[in-house]
Write a protein that holds these residues in place. Structure first.
Motif, PDB file in Angstrom:
ATOM      1  N   LYS A 125      10.214   3.128   0.399  1.00 28.70           N
ATOM      2  CA  LYS A 125       9.447   2.957   1.630  1.00 28.70           C
ATOM      3  C   LYS A 125       7.951   2.910   1.318  1.00 28.70           C
ATOM      4  O   LYS A 125       7.444   3.704   0.529  1.00 28.70           O
ATOM      5  N   ASN A 126       7.263   1.973   1.952  1.00 23.75           N
ATOM      6  CA  ASN A 126       5.811   1.906   1.916  1.00 23.75           C
ATOM      7  C   ASN A 126       5.274   2.123   3.322  1.00 23.75           C
ATOM      8  O   ASN A 126       6.030   2.087   4.298  1.00 23.75           O
ATOM      9  N   ASP A 127       3.989   2.340   3.416  1.00 21.07           N
ATOM     10  CA  ASP A 127       3.390   2.637   4.721  1.00 21.07           C
ATOM     11  C   ASP A 127       2.089   1.866   4.851  1.00 21.07           C
ATOM     12  O   ASP A 127       1.118   2.162   4.150  1.00 21.07           O
ATOM     13  N   GLU A 128       2.082   0.861   5.713  1.00 19.45           N
ATOM     14  CA  GLU A 128       0.878   0.071   5.957  1.00 19.45           C
ATOM     15  C   GLU A 128       0.667  -0.066   7.464  1.00 19.45           C
ATOM     16  O   GLU A 128       1.623  -0.084   8.233  1.00 19.45           O
ATOM     17  N   ASP A 129      -0.580  -0.156   7.873  1.00 21.86           N
ATOM     18  CA  ASP A 129      -0.909  -0.399   9.272  1.00 21.86           C
ATOM     19  C   ASP A 129      -2.136  -1.295   9.323  1.00 21.86           C
ATOM     20  O   ASP A 129      -2.732  -1.619   8.295  1.00 21.86           O
ATOM     21  N   PHE A 130      -2.533  -1.689  10.536  1.00 20.24           N
ATOM     22  CA  PHE A 130      -3.611  -2.658  10.654  1.00 20.24           C
ATOM     23  C   PHE A 130      -4.967  -2.063  10.271  1.00 20.24           C
ATOM     24  O   PHE A 130      -5.865  -2.776   9.826  1.00 20.24           O
ATOM     25  N   ALA A 215      -8.758  16.625   5.437  1.00 19.39           N
ATOM     26  CA  ALA A 215      -7.420  16.310   4.932  1.00 19.39           C
ATOM     27  C   ALA A 215      -6.993  14.917   5.378  1.00 19.39           C
ATOM     28  O   ALA A 215      -6.397  14.159   4.610  1.00 19.39           O
ATOM     29  N   TRP A 216      -7.322  14.557   6.628  1.00 16.34           N
ATOM     30  CA  TRP A 216      -6.970  13.220   7.122  1.00 16.34           C
ATOM     31  C   TRP A 216      -7.712  12.139   6.344  1.00 16.34           C
ATOM     32  O   TRP A 216      -7.123  11.111   5.995  1.00 16.34           O
ATOM     33  N   VAL A 217      -9.005  12.357   6.089  1.00 17.34           N
ATOM     34  CA  VAL A 217      -9.795  11.373   5.340  1.00 17.34           C
ATOM     35  C   VAL A 217      -9.209  11.164   3.951  1.00 17.34           C
ATOM     36  O   VAL A 217      -9.067  10.032   3.478  1.00 17.34           O
ATOM     37  N   GLN A 218      -8.853  12.256   3.276  1.00 18.17           N
ATOM     38  CA  GLN A 218      -8.273  12.141   1.932  1.00 18.17           C
ATOM     39  C   GLN A 218      -6.947  11.391   1.968  1.00 18.17           C
ATOM     40  O   GLN A 218      -6.675  10.541   1.111  1.00 18.17           O
ATOM     41  N   PHE A 225      -5.863   2.887  -0.792  1.00 20.58           N
ATOM     42  CA  PHE A 225      -5.939   2.496  -2.200  1.00 20.58           C
ATOM     43  C   PHE A 225      -4.601   2.643  -2.914  1.00 20.58           C
ATOM     44  O   PHE A 225      -4.553   2.755  -4.138  1.00 20.58           O
ATOM     45  N   ASP A 226      -3.511   2.658  -2.141  1.00 17.89           N
ATOM     46  CA  ASP A 226      -2.158   2.690  -2.691  1.00 17.89           C
ATOM     47  C   ASP A 226      -1.957   3.819  -3.700  1.00 17.89           C
ATOM     48  O   ASP A 226      -1.385   3.632  -4.782  1.00 17.89           O
ATOM     49  N   GLY A 227      -2.449   4.986  -3.332  1.00 17.74           N
ATOM     50  CA  GLY A 227      -2.222   6.168  -4.150  1.00 17.74           C
ATOM     51  C   GLY A 227      -3.199   6.372  -5.275  1.00 17.74           C
ATOM     52  O   GLY A 227      -3.059   7.340  -6.031  1.00 17.74           O
ATOM     53  N   ASN A 228      -4.196   5.498  -5.405  1.00 15.99           N
ATOM     54  CA  ASN A 228      -5.144   5.629  -6.503  1.00 15.99           C
ATOM     55  C   ASN A 228      -6.573   5.406  -6.018  1.00 15.99           C
ATOM     56  O   ASN A 228      -7.235   4.444  -6.421  1.00 15.99           O
ATOM     57  N   PRO A 229      -7.090   6.292  -5.152  1.00 15.49           N
ATOM     58  CA  PRO A 229      -8.449   6.089  -4.642  1.00 15.49           C
ATOM     59  C   PRO A 229      -9.482   6.285  -5.737  1.00 15.49           C
ATOM     60  O   PRO A 229      -9.351   7.187  -6.573  1.00 15.49           O
ATOM     61  N   PRO A 230     -10.514   5.442  -5.777  1.00 11.31           N
ATOM     62  CA  PRO A 230     -11.551   5.595  -6.796  1.00 11.31           C
ATOM     63  C   PRO A 230     -12.426   6.807  -6.484  1.00 11.31           C
ATOM     64  O   PRO A 230     -12.492   7.253  -5.339  1.00 11.31           O
TER      65      PRO A 230
END
Length: 253
Positions: A125-130, A215-218, A225-230
């Motif tokens: 499962k992936n999770d994407e929104d607009f 916590a929401w921002v993180q 970033f698909d699990g890899n935020p810079p």
């Protein structure tokens, strides 16, 4: 659904043209509406403690685990079209095709999604929104925004919920109104029941409002970033503006 996709085509073209050279828009915890946000947070918290949380506790106590798992699977499956449509809008064609397959398999072999047949087949499962799509094409989040009933969001993500609502499959099925409203009621109750274990952590926080915001921002950055935020750069860190009339953040009394 075809009408929606035709309507989204010009938007897709505009996103591609405008965002070809754009880096993903970061999500920040910048506060421009703190007074409003804290007021909404108090309202949401009172509603949660007075109604939603007790119902969620009863739901978790009375409904067997295997039934709750099936409910969660159905609700998750209903998010499938929104996920793969936004993946296509982001240019993630391979992932979009995989999640299209996941939705079709779970809707048919999984009996409208009650059983998650696709995950054992390798279709995670992936999770994407607009909101993530807008971020992908370089739209910044703008200030943090706490929404009544819906909770944490941002100026970018809040109006994006309208698009995600239109791509929900139930909007295009001829269900009795009783079934439609049952889904609307069960969804927040089930979601809240899954979050009950986090209550103790939030309660221990010095300022629960700030804890939830950060916590929401993180989490949002993790998804975009698909699990890899810079790592943050100096440009991402906004210096607080000095304003004698605006006191620093303090927990509500």
């Amino acid at each position: 659904m075809s009408t929606l996709l035709r309507a989204a085509a010009p938007l897709l073209l505009a996103l591609v043209v405008a965002g070809c050279a754009s880096a993903p828009g970061r999500t920040t915890n910048k506060e421009s509406f703190e007074g409003f946000n804290r007021g909404v947070y108090k309202f949401n918290d009172a509603l949660d403690r007075g109604a939603l949380k007790p119902v969620a506790k009863g739901y978790r106590k009375v409904v067997p685990q295997f039934v709750r798992t099936g409910v969660g699977n159905v609700l998750s499956n209903l998010e499938g079209p929104g996920t793969f449509i936004n993946q296509f809008l982001q240019g993630k064609v391979v992932l979009g095709l995989k999640d299209t397959g996941r939705f079709l398999i779970n809707t048919t072999l999984g009996v409208v999604g009650i059983f998650d047949v696709a995950t054992p087949l390798g279709l995670e499962k992936n999770d994407e929104d607009f909101g993530q799509t807008l971020a992908h094409w370089g739209v910044p989040s703008g200030p943090y925004l706490m929404l009544p009933l819906f909770g944490p969001s941002s100026v970018r993500d809040a109006p994006s919920r309208v698009f995600d609502w239109f791509v929900t499959p139930l909007q295009y099925t001829d269900l009795p109104w009783q079934a439609d409203w049952a889904q609307r009621l069960i969804s927040p109750i089930h979601t809240r029941s899954e979050l009950l274990p986090l209550d103790a952590t939030i309660k221990r926080a010095y300022d629960p409002y700030v804890f939830i915001r950060d916590a929401w921002v993180q989490q949002r950055e993790f998804k975009i970033f698909d699990g890899n935020p810079p790592p943050e750069t100096l440009e991402d860190i906004e210096e607080p503006e000095e304003d004698e009339e605006s006191p620093p953040e303090t927990p509500p009394k």
